[in-house]
Write a protein that holds these residues in place. Structure first.
Motif, PDB file in Angstrom:
ATOM      1  N   ASP A 124      12.451 142.297  26.585  1.00 14.75           N
ATOM      2  CA  ASP A 124      11.760 141.321  25.752  1.00 14.75           C
ATOM      3  C   ASP A 124      11.435 140.063  26.554  1.00 14.75           C
ATOM      4  O   ASP A 124      10.351 139.485  26.429  1.00 14.75           O
ATOM      5  CB  ASP A 124      12.637 140.970  24.550  1.00 14.75           C
TER       6      ASP A 124
ATOM      7  N   ILE B 235      17.388 151.591  21.294  1.00 20.28           N
ATOM      8  CA  ILE B 235      18.367 151.017  20.359  1.00 20.28           C
ATOM      9  C   ILE B 235      18.459 151.878  19.105  1.00 20.28           C
ATOM     10  O   ILE B 235      19.560 152.190  18.626  1.00 20.28           O
ATOM     11  CB  ILE B 235      17.982 149.567  20.000  1.00 20.28           C
ATOM     12  N   GLU B 236      17.312 152.255  18.562  1.00 15.26           N
ATOM     13  CA  GLU B 236      17.313 153.088  17.356  1.00 15.26           C
ATOM     14  C   GLU B 236      18.015 154.413  17.606  1.00 15.26           C
ATOM     15  O   GLU B 236      18.794 154.881  16.771  1.00 15.26           O
ATOM     16  CB  GLU B 236      15.882 153.320  16.881  1.00 15.26           C
TER      17      GLU B 236
ATOM     18  N   ALA C 216      17.204 145.813  25.956  1.00 12.84           N
ATOM     19  CA  ALA C 216      16.144 145.318  25.078  1.00 12.84           C
ATOM     20  C   ALA C 216      15.927 143.820  25.273  1.00 12.84           C
ATOM     21  O   ALA C 216      14.790 143.339  25.278  1.00 12.84           O
ATOM     22  CB  ALA C 216      16.496 145.617  23.621  1.00 12.84           C
ATOM     23  N   GLU C 217      16.999 143.071  25.420  1.00 10.17           N
ATOM     24  CA  GLU C 217      16.863 141.629  25.665  1.00 10.17           C
ATOM     25  C   GLU C 217      16.140 141.365  26.979  1.00 10.17           C
ATOM     26  O   GLU C 217      15.277 140.485  27.068  1.00 10.17           O
ATOM     27  CB  GLU C 217      18.250 140.984  25.680  1.00 10.17           C
TER      28      GLU C 217
ATOM     29  N   VAL D 185      25.014 151.764  22.546  1.00 14.69           N
ATOM     30  CA  VAL D 185      24.306 150.775  21.730  1.00 14.69           C
ATOM     31  C   VAL D 185      24.305 149.417  22.429  1.00 14.69           C
ATOM     32  O   VAL D 185      23.270 148.726  22.490  1.00 14.69           O
ATOM     33  CB  VAL D 185      24.946 150.662  20.338  1.00 14.69           C
ATOM     34  N   GLU D 186      25.445 149.021  22.971  1.00 11.93           N
ATOM     35  CA  GLU D 186      25.516 147.742  23.672  1.00 11.93           C
ATOM     36  C   GLU D 186      24.612 147.730  24.896  1.00 11.93           C
ATOM     37  O   GLU D 186      23.920 146.753  25.174  1.00 11.93           O
ATOM     38  CB  GLU D 186      26.964 147.457  24.077  1.00 11.93           C
TER      39      GLU D 186
ATOM     40  N   THR E 147      13.240 149.290  22.444  1.00  8.21           N
ATOM     41  CA  THR E 147      13.440 149.285  20.991  1.00  8.21           C
ATOM     42  C   THR E 147      13.789 150.678  20.492  1.00  8.21           C
ATOM     43  O   THR E 147      14.692 150.854  19.660  1.00  8.21           O
ATOM     44  CB  THR E 147      12.176 148.773  20.294  1.00  8.21           C
TER      45      THR E 147
ATOM     46  N   GLU F 267      21.817 153.793  17.920  1.00  7.74           N
ATOM     47  CA  GLU F 267      22.424 153.532  16.618  1.00  7.74           C
ATOM     48  C   GLU F 267      22.518 154.808  15.788  1.00  7.74           C
ATOM     49  O   GLU F 267      23.493 155.015  15.058  1.00  7.74           O
ATOM     50  CB  GLU F 267      21.619 152.464  15.873  1.00  7.74           C
TER      51      GLU F 267
ATOM     52  N   ALA G  97      21.899 149.521  25.296  1.00  4.90           N
ATOM     53  CA  ALA G  97      20.516 149.500  24.824  1.00  4.90           C
ATOM     54  C   ALA G  97      20.098 148.102  24.399  1.00  4.90           C
ATOM     55  O   ALA G  97      18.959 147.674  24.641  1.00  4.90           O
ATOM     56  CB  ALA G  97      20.342 150.488  23.668  1.00  4.90           C
ATOM     57  N   ARG G  98      21.004 147.357  23.775  1.00  6.33           N
ATOM     58  CA  ARG G  98      20.676 146.001  23.339  1.00  6.33           C
ATOM     59  C   ARG G  98      20.494 145.065  24.530  1.00  6.33           C
ATOM     60  O   ARG G  98      19.615 144.198  24.535  1.00  6.33           O
ATOM     61  CB  ARG G  98      21.771 145.481  22.410  1.00  6.33           C
TER      62      ARG G  98
END
Length: 401
Positions: free
Chosen positions: A133, A167-168, A129-130, A122-123, A164, A171, A125-126
């Motif tokens: 973006d 991340i889903e 994502a940043e 998860v970390e 995105t 999670e 993926a985030r």
């Protein structure tokens, strides 16, 4: 003056020959359909059948051995994270020995490690994502100022969409890992010693996710062993699309490519984007009995949830995947093209006659073809040319064309 019958016959014959000569020198124009060569956008696509599928499915298995009570749920039932799925009444004596307790303890340790890995994903993926973006916002500004191409913008947009989704997915994996850990600890808690005897209580299994029942594998009461699949769960609103295409087409499809979904049951097509082109192909026999190498393309819907609310798992769709696109180019209908002397030609209408014109073509889709050389915008060409037409044949265009 008197005319003999012989003179009359000869005169009639001369007139008939004169009429034939006039007609041969001025043949009747052939009625044809015509289209204008025009400038416009062209999109080259790959069209194949596909099906929807729930992105994240979860199969609940028996964490302990014993007798399974009858499962009262049915496919389609709604679930919350507190819904009771099944109850197992332990009946296997092997559950009560030290070996079974050690196995239960090992399952707890494995579930704890799986949860740590899921949290780490998860970390990651985030962070991705940043970064994606930031790249997208930069590409958006550069594209608005024409400092970056549309291809770079589309790639950045696809990477953000993919991040995105990652991340889903990560999670969801965390939630499943928590559930697995909870089940493993519950299985271990079944073992308690009182006077050197193990006391085992009925084992209750609750839903790990909020969603719906997709399939019930063990509906009736029966004896089950550890790992026996009991029920399959999922969220029908979290859909993706699986499309299998020829491997020769798959090499032209890029991640992030746009696609439209047609013939899905709604009045207007749906939009989506390719997420993954799977690296491995598989052999599939076509309806004609020919073996083909196919590749799965996984795509995401780019629509609000209410637009796809009527779709479910495994629904058939038709997808058009964009592999190339040109904003402005010279276009001619496919129906005007034909092969002659191993080259592409059209019959151009010039001065009321059909003129054989060689052309050089580029991209092509189901309706139109790009003309690189040979024609100019505004030229009229004959559609569906028949055998009656030859270079120089007089033609007349249908009034409604």
């Amino acid at each position: 003056m008197r005319f003999s019958l012989k003179t009359l016959l000869w005169g009639t014959l001369v007139i008939a020959l004169a009429i034939v000569a006039v007609l041969s020198l001025n043949p009747k124009p052939v009625l044809v359909q015509a289209a204008l060569v025009k400038v416009g956008p062209l999109r080259e696509t790959v069209q194949e059948d596909g099906k929807t599928r729930i992105r994240e499915k979860y199969t609940v298995s028996a964490p302990v051995s014993g007798r399974l009570s009858r499962i009262e749920l049915n496919p389609g039932d709604h679930l919350t994270e507190k819904t009771l799925l099944a109850v197992i009444l332990p009946s296997d004596p092997a559950m009560l020995d030290k070996r079974a307790m050690a196995e239960a303890n090992a399952q707890v340790q494995g579930a704890e490690a799986a949860l740590l890995r899921a949290d780490s994903r998860v970390e990651q993926a985030r962070i991705n994502a940043e970064l994606s973006d930031t790249k997208f916002n930069r590409a958006k500004k550069l594209s608005a100022n024409r400092a970056a191409s549309m291809e770079e913008y589309d790639i950045a947009k696809a990477e953000r969409l993919l991040a995105t989704q990652e991340i889903e997915t990560a999670e969801f994996d965390v939630e499943i890992a928590k559930f697995e850990l909870k089940m493993a600890r519950a299985a271990l808690d079944q073992f308690s010693t009182e006077a050197d005897e193990a006391i085992v209580q009925p084992f209750e299994i609750f839903s790990p996710i909020a969603g719906r029942v997709l399939r019930v594998m063990q509906e009736s009461s029966t004896v089950v062993s550890v790992g026996t699949p009991l029920i399959e769960l999922g969220d029908p609103s979290n859909l993706e699309i699986e499309i299998d295409v020829l491997s020769t087409d798959a090499v032209r499809i890029q991640s992030g490519a746009e696609l439209t979904i047609e013939h899905w049951g709604g009045s207007t097509p749906l939009r989506g984007n390719v997420r993954v082109v799977e690296p491995g192909a598989f052999t599939k026999v076509s309806s004609l009995g020919v073996e083909e190498q196919r590749v799965n393309i996984i795509a995401d819907f780019n629509e609000p949830p209410e637009r796809i609310a009527s779709l479910g798992d495994g629904y058939r769709v038709e997808a058009r995947i964009t592999v190339n696109e040109i904003d402005q180019t010279l276009l001619v209908p496919n129906s005007a093209l034909f092969r002659h002397d191993r080259k592409w030609h059209v019959l151009e209408i010039l001065g009321g006659e059909a003129i054989l014109t060689p052309v050089q073509i580029g991209l092509q889709n189901e309706e139109q073809t790009q003309i690189i050389d040979g024609l100019d915008a505004g030229t009229r060409v004959i559609e569906y040319p028949s055998d009656q037409l030859k270079p120089g044949t007089p033609v007349r265009v249908e009034a409604n064309r």
